[in-house]
Design an enzyme around this catalytic site. Structure first.
Site, PDB file in Angstrom:
ATOM      1  N   HIS A  64     -11.215  -3.940   2.459  1.00  0.00           N
ATOM      2  CA  HIS A  64     -11.170  -3.605   3.890  1.00  0.00           C
ATOM      3  C   HIS A  64     -12.021  -2.398   4.261  1.00  0.00           C
ATOM      4  O   HIS A  64     -11.987  -1.962   5.402  1.00  0.00           O
ATOM      5  CB  HIS A  64      -9.711  -3.349   4.286  1.00  0.00           C
ATOM      6  CG  HIS A  64      -9.147  -2.162   3.544  1.00  0.00           C
ATOM      7  ND1 HIS A  64      -8.713  -2.243   2.238  1.00  0.00           N
ATOM      8  CD2 HIS A  64      -9.014  -0.875   3.899  1.00  0.00           C
ATOM      9  CE1 HIS A  64      -8.321  -1.050   1.839  1.00  0.00           C
ATOM     10  NE2 HIS A  64      -8.486  -0.191   2.828  1.00  0.00           N
ATOM     11  N   ASP A  65     -12.729  -1.823   3.293  1.00  0.00           N
ATOM     12  CA  ASP A  65     -13.521  -0.617   3.581  1.00  0.00           C
ATOM     13  C   ASP A  65     -15.031  -0.838   3.547  1.00  0.00           C
ATOM     14  O   ASP A  65     -15.788   0.077   3.890  1.00  0.00           O
ATOM     15  CB  ASP A  65     -13.183   0.484   2.560  1.00  0.00           C
ATOM     16  CG  ASP A  65     -11.821   1.116   2.820  1.00  0.00           C
ATOM     17  OD1 ASP A  65     -11.411   1.185   3.994  1.00  0.00           O
ATOM     18  OD2 ASP A  65     -11.167   1.530   1.838  1.00  0.00           O
ATOM     19  N   GLU A 108      -6.331   3.369  -6.425  1.00  0.00           N
ATOM     20  CA  GLU A 108      -7.642   3.503  -5.795  1.00  0.00           C
ATOM     21  C   GLU A 108      -8.134   4.908  -6.110  1.00  0.00           C
ATOM     22  O   GLU A 108      -7.522   5.899  -5.741  1.00  0.00           O
ATOM     23  CB  GLU A 108      -7.566   3.329  -4.280  1.00  0.00           C
ATOM     24  CG  GLU A 108      -8.968   3.410  -3.661  1.00  0.00           C
ATOM     25  CD  GLU A 108      -8.986   3.819  -2.197  1.00  0.00           C
ATOM     26  OE1 GLU A 108      -9.927   3.461  -1.500  1.00  0.00           O
ATOM     27  OE2 GLU A 108      -8.059   4.524  -1.753  1.00  0.00           O
ATOM     28  N   ASP A 144      -3.171   4.552  -2.715  1.00  0.00           N
ATOM     29  CA  ASP A 144      -4.321   5.032  -1.966  1.00  0.00           C
ATOM     30  C   ASP A 144      -4.867   6.343  -2.554  1.00  0.00           C
ATOM     31  O   ASP A 144      -4.088   7.250  -2.879  1.00  0.00           O
ATOM     32  CB  ASP A 144      -3.858   5.260  -0.516  1.00  0.00           C
ATOM     33  CG  ASP A 144      -4.994   5.351   0.479  1.00  0.00           C
ATOM     34  OD1 ASP A 144      -5.831   4.441   0.504  1.00  0.00           O
ATOM     35  OD2 ASP A 144      -5.038   6.334   1.246  1.00  0.00           O
ATOM     36  N   ASP A 202       0.849  -1.175   0.000  1.00  0.00           N
ATOM     37  CA  ASP A 202       0.000   0.000   0.000  1.00  0.00           C
ATOM     38  C   ASP A 202       0.893   1.236   0.000  1.00  0.00           C
ATOM     39  O   ASP A 202       1.802   1.334   0.820  1.00  0.00           O
ATOM     40  CB  ASP A 202      -0.862  -0.002   1.273  1.00  0.00           C
ATOM     41  CG  ASP A 202      -2.338   0.052   0.953  1.00  0.00           C
ATOM     42  OD1 ASP A 202      -2.749   1.055   0.348  1.00  0.00           O
ATOM     43  OD2 ASP A 202      -3.053  -0.900   1.298  1.00  0.00           O
TER      44      ASP A 202
HETATM   45  C1  GLC Z   1      -8.490   4.585   1.446  1.00  0.00           C
HETATM   46  C2  GLC Z   1      -8.347   3.366   2.297  1.00  0.00           C
HETATM   47  C3  GLC Z   1      -9.068   3.582   3.587  1.00  0.00           C
HETATM   48  C4  GLC Z   1      -8.426   4.758   4.286  1.00  0.00           C
HETATM   49  C5  GLC Z   1      -8.451   5.985   3.386  1.00  0.00           C
HETATM   50  C6  GLC Z   1      -7.574   7.083   3.919  1.00  0.00           C
HETATM   51  O1  GLC Z   1      -9.791   4.802   1.048  1.00  0.00           O
HETATM   52  O2  GLC Z   1      -8.824   2.238   1.607  1.00  0.00           O
HETATM   53  O3  GLC Z   1      -9.023   2.452   4.388  1.00  0.00           O
HETATM   54  O4  GLC Z   1      -9.108   5.055   5.472  1.00  0.00           O
HETATM   55  O5  GLC Z   1      -7.968   5.699   2.106  1.00  0.00           O
HETATM   56  O6  GLC Z   1      -6.223   6.771   3.751  1.00  0.00           O
END
Ligand code: GLC
Length: 534
Positions: free
Chosen positions: A326-327, A263, A203, A102
């Site tokens: 994970h979200d 992402e 991210d 990540d």
């Molecule tokens: C992304 C991650 C999430 C995190 C956010 C802030 O969306 O998947 O888990 O809280 O970024 O870094």
């Protein structure tokens, strides 16, 4: 390119997201760790995956479970040491499993040395590494709302300016318009690539750039609570990102076969934006499209989402597909309708692993593991702590892996950091390993089928007309042709097989492999999966 040698792991293989704190606890402190993942590599190899996306493992105060990094070139002691990381990487590579990390660089933790320096005085050389502004008319510099609610601007008493945070106030955003910042991030990427890391999951890429004039966002009730009831016209997704992505890509391209998956956080309606981050296949290698995480159990809806995703992809781009992460609550939990849970899990597995594109599994998905129910006293996720009971946070889907029926599910020798699921004595790896028709063995068969059939890895894709409760399609690579038929409903559905050659079952839930399927009408059993070939 030589056909036999054109297997590209991130494109033709299967990737599994692992939440490091919840996979396997090797040192008996209740939290999963890197040594734990290393010990389970044989299991992952047998599952048939080609890559792991490792959730964040850098040093962090864990206010956002590691998505708040305090040092990009370290490993948090919760997970082990740098030596443990290097061992994991070497052992994974020995089994032809790649590892992507990540890369959380929209923001750092407020505990990062850079931010401590930055906030120490207005003339500190790192001041401009973050986004600082004077107030406007006695208030914040703009009306922008953070993703977790409230203003993105946090007043800093000491230096009498505001800093910007798109998430929690302990996650100050880096200033990506400052080349010193981007150069340091690229150097950090090289640090990990030099170690042999195979790439990055990047991210929230669409947050990096904000409007320089700080124009106010328009308010909008329909934008919903997670957008702070406004349209984020100016606070994210600003022009200029392509140049940054190009530079990131250039760093990766200094090495062989490394990749990045972006992402792009736009929830339901963002496939075009997700696609844009791939450019012409020359920016991100892959980009997540999250529609299936928000789609109800309905074959027609699923089909529509995939059609939409494929239609916006650049010609040179490559899709990736995901059902859980994970979200959001796990797919099995979203679609759980006992007694059909495991049956639906098999239909989803077949869909994910035979669609065109790189499948991203989420650990535990391969045993049809649901979320753990979370009580207020269990909550670890800061978002759950802030908004309970309206928003319960993301702990449920970050639950400990269910390895066996023993105490603590074989995850740990002591009580795990998050509650276990009550069903773990029935739903676990050990039980499913022995049961030929288990979800786990079905995933294994599917990954083996993908490896054996080039059409599934890289073939073309064509929908086949069907009943609205079925999804049917054909994957083709040269003379390798596979027909997939999935019944999303709990009753039989008729389907007309219309193929040139006689077909047989390659893999299915209800019929033996090798059994012939006649041309003509076929009664597809409830929740039946069929992969047919010549
Ligand atoms: C992304 C991650 C999430 C995190 C956010 C802030 O969306 O998947 O888990 O809280 O970024 O870094």
């Amino acid at each position: 390119m030589n056909e036999a040698n054109d297997f590209l792991w991130w494109k033709h293989g299967v990737i599994c997201e692992i939440w490091p704190r919840s996979f396997y606890d090797a040192n008996g402190d209740g939290s999963g760790d890197l040594q734990g993942i290393t010990r389970k590599l044989d299991y992952l190899a047998e599952l048939g995956i080609d890559g792991i996306w490792l959730g964040p493992v850098n040093k962090s105060p864990m206010v956002d479970s590691g998505y708040d990094v305090a040092d990009y070139r370290s490993i948090d002691p919760i997970y082990g040491t740098m030596a443990d990381f290097e061992q994991l990487l070497a052992e994974a590579h020995r089994r032809k499993i790649h590892i992507i990390m990540d890369l959380v660089v929209n923001h750092t933790s407020d505990q990062h040395a850079w931010f401590k320096e930055s906030r120490s005085s207005r003339d500190n050389p790192k001041r401009d590494w973050y986004i600082w502004h004077d107030g406007k008319k006695g208030g914040a510099p703009s009306n922008w709302q953070a993703l977790v609610g409230g203003s993105v601007w946090q007043w800093d008493k000491a230096t009498k300016q505001y800093y910007l945070h798109s998430f929690l106030k302990t996650q100050p955003d880096l200033n990506w318009r400052n080349p010193a910042v981007s150069q340091e991030i690229y150097a950090t990427m090289r640090f990990w690539l030099d170690k042999g890391v195979d790439g990055f999951r990047c991210d929230i890429l669409n947050y990096f750039l904000k409007d320089e004039q700080l124009r106010d966002n328009p308010w909008s009730l329909s934008a919903g609570i997670f957008n702070g009831f406004q349209k984020h016209l100016y606070s994210r997704g600003q022009p200029g990102m392509e140049a940054i992505l190009r530079q990131m890509r250039a760093v990766l391209d200094e090495y062989k076969e490394r990749m990045m998956v972006g992402e792009v956080y736009v929830a339901q309606d963002g496939p075009a934006m997700a696609a844009a981050f791939m450019g012409k296949g020359d920016l991100c290698h892959l980009s997540f499209e999250f529609s299936l995480l928000f789609t109800k159990w309905d074959a027609a809806r699923f089909k529509e989402m995939i059609k939409r995703w494929y239609s916006v992809l650049p010609e040179e781009g490559w899709p990736c597909n995901v059902l859980s992460n994970h979200d959001q609550p796990r797919a099995v939990t979203r679609y759980a309708a006992a007694p059909d849970t495991q049956k639906r899990a098999r239909v989803m597995a077949a869909f994910l692993l035979t669609l065109r594109g790189t499948p991203f599994l989420y650990y535990g998905e391969e045993i049809g593991m649901p979320d753990s129910p979370i009580k207020r006293s269990d909550v670890m996720d800061t978002i759950g702590k802030m908004y309970w009971p309206i928003v319960k946070g993301r702990d449920g889907e970050r639950n400990p892996m269910q390895w066996d029926a023993g105490k603590f599910a074989g995850f740990s020798a002591v009580k795990p950091w998050l509650p276990l699921n009550a069903d773990y004595s029935a739903v676990n790896v050990e039980v499913q390993d022995k049961e030929p028709s288990s979800v786990l063995n079905f995933y294994r068969k599917l990954t083996a089928l993908r490896r054996a059939q080039p059409a599934l890895q890289k073939g073309g894709f064509e929908w086949i007309e069907s009943d609205k409760d079925l999804i049917a399609y054909r994957r083709t690579w040269q003379d390798n042709e596979i027909t997939i038929i999935l019944n999303f409903s709990g009753s039989s559905r008729a389907h007309k097989i219309d193929a040139g050659l006689p077909l047989k079952v390659l893999l299915g839930t209800h019929r033996d492999s090798g059994s012939p399927v006649d041309k003509g009408p076929l009664a597809v059993y409830p929740y039946e999966v069929l992969a047919l070939g010549a």
